[in-house]
Design a protein around this motif. Sequence first.
Motif, short mmCIF file in Angstrom:
data_model
loop_
_atom_site.label_atom_id
_atom_site.label_comp_id
_atom_site.label_asym_id
_atom_site.label_seq_id
_atom_site.Cartn_x
_atom_site.Cartn_y
_atom_site.Cartn_z
N VAL A 207 -56.80 -2.15 17.44
CA VAL A 207 -56.27 -0.84 17.05
C VAL A 207 -54.93 -1.00 16.34
O VAL A 207 -54.66 -0.34 15.32
N MET A 208 -54.10 -1.91 16.84
CA MET A 208 -52.81 -2.16 16.20
C MET A 208 -53.00 -2.66 14.77
O MET A 208 -52.28 -2.26 13.85
N GLU A 209 -53.99 -3.52 14.56
CA GLU A 209 -54.27 -4.03 13.22
C GLU A 209 -54.68 -2.89 12.28
O GLU A 209 -54.35 -2.90 11.09
N ILE A 210 -55.38 -1.89 12.82
CA ILE A 210 -55.75 -0.73 12.00
C ILE A 210 -54.50 0.00 11.52
O ILE A 210 -54.38 0.36 10.35
N PHE A 211 -53.55 0.20 12.43
CA PHE A 211 -52.30 0.87 12.04
C PHE A 211 -51.55 0.05 10.99
O PHE A 211 -51.03 0.60 10.02
N LEU A 212 -51.50 -1.26 11.17
CA LEU A 212 -50.81 -2.11 10.20
C LEU A 212 -51.51 -2.05 8.83
O LEU A 212 -50.86 -2.04 7.79
N ARG A 213 -52.84 -2.00 8.87
CA ARG A 213 -53.60 -1.91 7.62
C ARG A 213 -53.35 -0.57 6.92
O ARG A 213 -53.19 -0.51 5.69
N ILE A 214 -53.32 0.52 7.69
CA ILE A 214 -53.02 1.84 7.12
C ILE A 214 -51.64 1.83 6.47
O ILE A 214 -51.43 2.37 5.38
N HIS A 215 -50.70 1.18 7.14
CA HIS A 215 -49.35 1.10 6.60
C HIS A 215 -49.33 0.33 5.29
O HIS A 215 -48.71 0.75 4.31
N ARG A 216 -50.05 -0.78 5.26
CA ARG A 216 -50.06 -1.61 4.05
C ARG A 216 -50.79 -0.91 2.90
O ARG A 216 -50.30 -0.90 1.77
N GLU A 217 -51.96 -0.33 3.20
CA GLU A 217 -52.83 0.17 2.13
C GLU A 217 -52.58 1.63 1.77
O GLU A 217 -52.70 2.01 0.61
N GLU A 218 -52.26 2.44 2.77
CA GLU A 218 -52.08 3.88 2.53
C GLU A 218 -50.61 4.26 2.36
O GLU A 218 -50.30 5.39 2.00
N LYS A 219 -49.70 3.31 2.66
CA LYS A 219 -48.25 3.53 2.51
C LYS A 219 -47.76 4.70 3.37
O LYS A 219 -46.83 5.43 2.99
N LYS A 220 -48.38 4.88 4.53
CA LYS A 220 -47.99 5.97 5.41
C LYS A 220 -46.73 5.61 6.22
O LYS A 220 -46.51 4.45 6.57
N THR A 221 -45.94 6.64 6.51
CA THR A 221 -44.86 6.49 7.48
C THR A 221 -45.47 6.59 8.87
O THR A 221 -46.16 7.56 9.17
N ILE A 222 -45.22 5.59 9.71
CA ILE A 222 -45.84 5.54 11.04
C ILE A 222 -44.76 5.35 12.10
O ILE A 222 -43.93 4.44 12.00
N LEU A 223 -44.80 6.19 13.13
CA LEU A 223 -43.99 5.99 14.33
C LEU A 223 -44.94 5.62 15.46
O LEU A 223 -45.85 6.38 15.79
N PHE A 224 -44.71 4.46 16.04
CA PHE A 224 -45.59 3.90 17.06
C PHE A 224 -44.82 3.86 18.37
O PHE A 224 -43.91 3.03 18.54
N ILE A 225 -45.13 4.80 19.29
CA ILE A 225 -44.40 4.89 20.55
C ILE A 225 -45.13 4.04 21.58
O ILE A 225 -46.34 4.17 21.77
N THR A 226 -44.39 3.17 22.26
CA THR A 226 -45.01 2.26 23.22
C THR A 226 -44.00 1.82 24.28
O THR A 226 -42.78 1.86 24.05
N HIS A 227 -44.50 1.44 25.45
CA HIS A 227 -43.65 0.81 26.45
C HIS A 227 -43.73 -0.71 26.38
O HIS A 227 -43.03 -1.41 27.09
N SER A 228 -44.61 -1.21 25.49
CA SER A 228 -44.86 -2.64 25.39
C SER A 228 -43.96 -3.28 24.34
O SER A 228 -44.11 -3.05 23.14
N ALA A 229 -43.02 -4.10 24.80
CA ALA A 229 -42.14 -4.82 23.87
C ALA A 229 -42.95 -5.77 23.00
O ALA A 229 -42.62 -5.98 21.82
N GLU A 230 -44.04 -6.33 23.54
CA GLU A 230 -44.87 -7.26 22.78
C GLU A 230 -45.53 -6.56 21.59
O GLU A 230 -45.52 -7.08 20.47
N LEU A 231 -46.09 -5.37 21.82
CA LEU A 231 -46.70 -4.62 20.73
C LEU A 231 -45.64 -4.13 19.74
O LEU A 231 -45.85 -4.15 18.53
N ALA A 232 -44.50 -3.71 20.26
CA ALA A 232 -43.43 -3.23 19.38
C ALA A 232 -43.01 -4.30 18.39
O ALA A 232 -42.73 -4.00 17.22
N GLU A 233 -42.98 -5.55 18.83
CA GLU A 233 -42.54 -6.64 17.96
C GLU A 233 -43.50 -6.87 16.78
O GLU A 233 -43.14 -7.54 15.82
N LEU A 234 -44.71 -6.33 16.87
CA LEU A 234 -45.65 -6.44 15.76
C LEU A 234 -45.32 -5.48 14.63
O LEU A 234 -45.90 -5.55 13.55
N CYS A 235 -44.38 -4.56 14.87
CA CYS A 235 -43.97 -3.59 13.85
C CYS A 235 -42.77 -4.13 13.07
O CYS A 235 -41.96 -4.88 13.61
#
Length: 235
Positions: free
Chosen positions: A181-209
């Motif tokens: 699912v995270m890869e989908i968000f990253l792909r949307i960001h790359r291809e659709e140029k969307k502004t994305i706010l990703f709220i999470t309690h996971s520092a590991e997932l946050a570091e992927l942003c």
Amino acid sequence: MIEIRNLVKRYFADTPNEITVLKGIDLSISEGEFVAIVGQSGSGKSTLMNIIGALDQPSSGEYELGGTPIQRMNRDQLAHIRNQKIGFVFQSFNLIPRSSALKNVELPMVYAGIKPSERTRRAKSLLEMMGMSERMNHQPNELSGGQKQRVAIARALANDPDLILADEPTGALDSKTGNLVMEIFLRIHREEKKTILFITHSAELAELCPRVVTVKDGEIVSDKAGSNMGGMIHD
């Protein structure tokens, strides 16, 4: 895209039980950024997301979305902003139980007044983009957690919003599905140029942003680049 100045949110204001959840937040997010807002439960990150998403109002301070002062809008104007400008993705998916994946994705376009043929065309296209072309006529109870979230992401994109707010979108998923699912968000960001706010309690997932904003006790304590500036998940 987002300009927040000295944002304060209090509950039970002017009572002995007054709680200050946000304590003077300052935050600027440019168009096209992918930003993680990370913090533990009770940190204030979900309250901040609700205000950014025009679901709640601050007690004081200023919030502008695309140059528009959100706190000065009436109820109808706020509903228009939520429908046209913001796409929401939630931890619990929030799909309509007895409607197909296709109908769930069409729903925001119904409220936007888009004609049925165009709604169906766009919903099918978005579900295909999510790899859900063979499941678009299935109801939510016939889908896995990861498939439900892909439908929810497609629905968030339905009205081509300027901003996507994802509130703990991997919280109900196992780690492997969460990474997909995270890869989908990253792909949307790359291809659709969307502004994305990703709220999470996971520092590991946050570091992927590309950018990580850390909230603690109602304050921003860190705002830095993430480790994944390339915008892809690497095994």
